[in-house]
Design an enzyme around this catalytic site. Structure first.
Site, mmCIF file in Angstrom:
data_model
loop_
_atom_site.group_PDB
_atom_site.id
_atom_site.type_symbol
_atom_site.label_atom_id
_atom_site.label_comp_id
_atom_site.label_asym_id
_atom_site.label_seq_id
_atom_site.Cartn_x
_atom_site.Cartn_y
_atom_site.Cartn_z
ATOM 1 C CB CYS A 119 -3.558 13.491 10.036
ATOM 2 S SG CYS A 119 -2.877 14.343 8.589
ATOM 3 C CG ASP A 120 1.568 15.650 9.631
ATOM 4 O OD1 ASP A 120 0.346 15.814 9.497
ATOM 5 O OD2 ASP A 120 2.405 16.477 9.237
ATOM 6 C CB ALA A 121 0.931 12.276 15.176
#
Length: 335
Positions: A119-121
């Site tokens: 999800c950081d992407a």
């Protein structure tokens, strides 16, 4: 905000390289600080960083982390034409979006079988692509962003909790092997969801109002915003394990900074009700200020990781400073 920048510039740190994701996140905060204040100290820091980096990116063209540094490059280019060499950024974006890479053939049960598999992407790449689409006046880059964003959304977004799992390790399948917090609930990482919500605000800022998929991003932003409002701790900060606040006794500033930025941005851009969200934002900003030491250092930042862990008063990272600057840049606009 100035004190935070000055302290951070005197204490440079990065995980891999000055062009890595940690600096990308930090200097994104510096971008927004300059945008909000027009204080030349922020712009000077941005230009110095760009010159020192020779406007380069890292070379993992399939990895979203290595594109994050492009966001400040694009902003600097907008402050003075012909200053920035955007060729490395353009090469990265073209390869990232259009060049075949091994992740496409990954097994479906692996973590990495899509482009943006964590999800950081969604903070690292989509804001860059939205900004680049605006720079090029070409919505095809937004269309490509949306295609990959939907892959991540469909893989990691929990429709019941309105939060993102960090990656497939934390997606519940309804069996005894599901990862659980100490209280038995699902594990949702604060900074991971901070990356997403902060990234959404940045994307929406550069996305045309009439873009065909804009309603999806606005609705997702509001769903997450209301969820996070409902689970804010009494002291104003969010805990690293969002649904198990008792697992850590003190709040954490990087996730909380990204949330504060996004919620304030939502109020300033009339996506969120000022009456409903101002108390949440004010309490969060006051708590963030309390975590800044007299010398300007922002403490209580969880170190680099991929799951909830604790933080301490003296733990800091450049992306924590970036989140603090992002938050301040929107809070100062509130009336």
């Amino acid at each position: 905000m100035v004190k935070a920048l000055e302290w951070q510039e005197q204490h440079p740190i990065f995980a891999i390289s000055p062009t890595d994701w940690t600096n990308g996140a930090y200097y994104t905060g510096v971008v927004r600080a300059h945008q909000a204040t027009k204080n030349q100290i922020f712009l000077a820091a941005l230009k110095t960083m760009g010159y020192n980096n020779q406007w380069e990116t890292l070379k993992r063209y399939h990895h979203a982390d290595d594109i994050a540094i492009v966001y400040p490059y694009l902003y600097i280019d907008g402050t003075r034409k012909d200053l920035v060499n955007l060729e490395p950024s353009t090469t990265f974006i073209d390869k990232h979006l259009f060049e075949p890479n091994p992740w496409r053939q990954g097994p479906k049960d692996s973590l990495t079988h899509i482009l943006w598999w964590w999800c950081d992407a969604l903070f690292m790449a989509p804001p860059v692509l939205a900004s680049y689409s605006k720079y090029k006046n070409d919505s095809s880059f937004l269309d490509e962003m949306h295609k990959y964003y939907m892959e991540t959304y469909n893989l990691l977004y929990d429709q019941e909790e309105h939060l993102f799992a960090r990656d497939l390790r934390f997606v519940w399948k309804g069996d005894k092997n599901d990862k659980k917090a100490e209280n038995g609930r699902k594990i949702f990482w604060s900074r991971g969801n901070g990356w997403v919500l902060g990234g959404l605000a940045l994307v929406l800022d550069d996305m045309p109002k009439d873009y065909k998929h804009r309603a999806f991003y606005e609705n997702l932003f509001k769903e997450m915003a209301f969820k996070l409002k409902s689970i804010q701790s009494e002291d104003g900060l969010w805990r690293t394990s969002l649904l198990d606040p008792d697992s850590y006794t003190h709040g954490e500033t990087s996730g909380s900074g990204f949330f504060t930025f996004a919620l304030a941005w939502g109020v300033n851009n009339k996506l969120l009700s000022k009456q409903e969200f101002m108390p949440t934002i004010q309490k969060a900003w006051e708590a963030l200020e309390d975590c800044q030491q007299e010398n300007g250092m922002v403490g209580w930042v969880q170190n680099i990781g991929d799951a909830p862990t604790g933080a301490g008063a003296k733990s800091w990272q450049n992306y924590g400073t970036g989140a603090f600057l992002l938050a301040g840049s929107e809070v100062m606009k509130l009336e």
